[in-house]
Design a protein around this motif. Structure first.
Motif, PDB file in Angstrom:
ATOM      1  N   ASP A 182       0.837  -1.197   0.000  1.00  0.00           N
ATOM      2  CA  ASP A 182       0.000   0.000   0.000  1.00  0.00           C
ATOM      3  C   ASP A 182       0.877   1.254   0.000  1.00  0.00           C
ATOM      4  O   ASP A 182       1.695   1.458   0.895  1.00  0.00           O
ATOM      5  N   SER A 183       0.709   2.107  -1.002  1.00  0.00           N
ATOM      6  CA  SER A 183       1.545   3.309  -1.128  1.00  0.00           C
ATOM      7  C   SER A 183       1.154   4.405  -0.156  1.00  0.00           C
ATOM      8  O   SER A 183       1.937   5.332   0.087  1.00  0.00           O
ATOM      9  N   ALA A 187       0.782   7.526  -3.044  1.00  0.00           N
ATOM     10  CA  ALA A 187       0.185   6.897  -4.226  1.00  0.00           C
ATOM     11  C   ALA A 187       0.262   7.805  -5.449  1.00  0.00           C
ATOM     12  O   ALA A 187       0.513   7.348  -6.574  1.00  0.00           O
ATOM     13  N   THR A 190       3.640   7.663  -7.157  1.00  0.00           N
ATOM     14  CA  THR A 190       4.057   6.334  -7.643  1.00  0.00           C
ATOM     15  C   THR A 190       2.920   5.716  -8.450  1.00  0.00           C
ATOM     16  O   THR A 190       2.408   4.648  -8.096  1.00  0.00           O
ATOM     17  N   PRO A 191       2.505   6.360  -9.531  1.00  0.00           N
ATOM     18  CA  PRO A 191       1.301   5.909 -10.241  1.00  0.00           C
ATOM     19  C   PRO A 191       1.429   4.524 -10.868  1.00  0.00           C
ATOM     20  O   PRO A 191       0.461   3.753 -10.853  1.00  0.00           O
ATOM     21  N   TYR A 192       2.598   4.188 -11.418  1.00  0.00           N
ATOM     22  CA  TYR A 192       2.745   2.890 -12.068  1.00  0.00           C
ATOM     23  C   TYR A 192       2.703   1.753 -11.041  1.00  0.00           C
ATOM     24  O   TYR A 192       2.026   0.742 -11.241  1.00  0.00           O
ATOM     25  N   THR A 194       1.429   1.908  -7.955  1.00  0.00           N
ATOM     26  CA  THR A 194       0.120   1.874  -7.318  1.00  0.00           C
ATOM     27  C   THR A 194      -0.903   1.197  -8.212  1.00  0.00           C
ATOM     28  O   THR A 194      -1.708   0.371  -7.743  1.00  0.00           O
ATOM     29  N   ALA A 195      -0.882   1.509  -9.506  1.00  0.00           N
ATOM     30  CA  ALA A 195      -1.821   0.883 -10.435  1.00  0.00           C
ATOM     31  C   ALA A 195      -1.571  -0.617 -10.547  1.00  0.00           C
ATOM     32  O   ALA A 195      -2.514  -1.422 -10.608  1.00  0.00           O
ATOM     33  N   ALA A 196      -0.293  -1.006 -10.536  1.00  0.00           N
ATOM     34  CA  ALA A 196       0.039  -2.428 -10.621  1.00  0.00           C
ATOM     35  C   ALA A 196      -0.441  -3.175  -9.385  1.00  0.00           C
ATOM     36  O   ALA A 196      -0.963  -4.294  -9.471  1.00  0.00           O
ATOM     37  N   GLN A 198      -2.956  -2.276  -7.391  1.00  0.00           N
ATOM     38  CA  GLN A 198      -4.405  -2.340  -7.426  1.00  0.00           C
ATOM     39  C   GLN A 198      -4.890  -3.378  -8.427  1.00  0.00           C
ATOM     40  O   GLN A 198      -5.856  -4.098  -8.180  1.00  0.00           O
ATOM     41  N   SER A 199      -4.192  -3.472  -9.549  1.00  0.00           N
ATOM     42  CA  SER A 199      -4.572  -4.443 -10.567  1.00  0.00           C
ATOM     43  C   SER A 199      -4.372  -5.871 -10.070  1.00  0.00           C
ATOM     44  O   SER A 199      -5.219  -6.739 -10.267  1.00  0.00           O
ATOM     45  N   SER A 200      -3.241  -6.115  -9.410  1.00  0.00           N
ATOM     46  CA  SER A 200      -2.965  -7.472  -8.927  1.00  0.00           C
ATOM     47  C   SER A 200      -3.909  -7.866  -7.802  1.00  0.00           C
ATOM     48  O   SER A 200      -4.243  -9.036  -7.635  1.00  0.00           O
TER      49      SER A 200
END
Length: 242
Positions: A182-183, A187, A190-192, A194-196, A198-200
């Motif tokens: 958790d960023s 967040a 660190t968008p890349y 954080t998105a990764a 959330q996606s996982s």
């Protein structure tokens, strides 16, 4: 006989409750299996640093001298613990079936055993296997399985060590909190990542073709990561076979 009377007096001095006398207890009271169980309990409660011969004797309710009648040192205790844990690792897959399925079964079992005993990983991972019968039996079965599958002899141990390095690290991951990545307030910067994350976390888990994976909860990130890494390792190592 005065000596007998004195011993009887000491044994009932605590409110009439009998107490074990100092000295070597009978084999039924103290044996290597009991020492192993007590050592695992002690490490589970106090960590590896809490495993001392004096503390182990207290857990077993014996004098240290009685303990030394069965094990000569802390190193001997660790060998007993190592042997016990390795005897729990499932190597049955190497007795038949494909090499890939055998490695998956072995690796999942190995990880699960040590996920229950993470304080011992730094010790067991570098502990010599000399004179540890169950540990050597495990490695013998795995080595034969690799040899039968066509691995060059000089590549077998490096391949096993590579898998073990991944297994031990993954055993730690089992105990990690689900929100470890958790960023928080970072967040936005660190968008890349954080998105990764959330996606996982929200994506459906892919199922593996090997039987052992079907018995795990693939909603857990640790299991998903272990499955992914193990599939990649097995696939890569297979290229070394003749």
């Amino acid at each position: 006989m005065p000596a007998v009377s004195a011993a009887q007096g000491r044994s009932t001095s605590n409110g009439g409750a009998p107490r074990r006398r100092a000295g070597r207890p009978s084999a039924a009271v103290l044996d290597k299996a009991g020492i192993t169980t007590a050592a695992l309990e002690l490490v589970g409660r106090k960590g590896y640093d809490g495993l001392t011969m004096a503390a182990l004797a207290r857990v077993l309710d014996v004098a240290p001298s009685a303990l030394y009648n069965h094990v000569a040192s802390k190193q001997d205790v660790l060998l007993l613990v190592e042997d016990h844990l390795m005897s729990l690792v499932d190597v049955s897959g190497f007795e038949g079936g494909s090499w890939e399925d055998a490695v998956h079964t072995w690796a999942w079992s190995y990880r699960d055993v040590f996920a229950e005993h993470t304080p011992l990983i730094p010790v067991i991972a570098v502990l010599p296997v000399t004179d540890a019968p169950q540990t050597l039996a495990m490695y013998e079965t795995v080595s034969k399985g690799f040899s039968d599958a066509g691995f060059p002899q000089e590549r077998i141990i490096p391949a096993i060590v590579a898998l073990e390095s991944f297994i031990f690290g993954s055993a730690y991951d089992v105990t990690a909190p689900e929100d470890i990545f958790d960023s928080g307030s970072m967040a936005g910067s660190t968008p890349y990542f954080t998105a990764a994350v959330q996606s996982s976390s929200g994506a459906p888990r892919e199922s593996s073709s090997h039987p052992e994976a079907g018995h795990r909860d693939h909603g857990r990130q640790a299991d998903t990561a272990f499955q992914l890494g193990l599939d990649a390792l097995v696939s890569g190592l297979a290229a070394l076979r003749r």
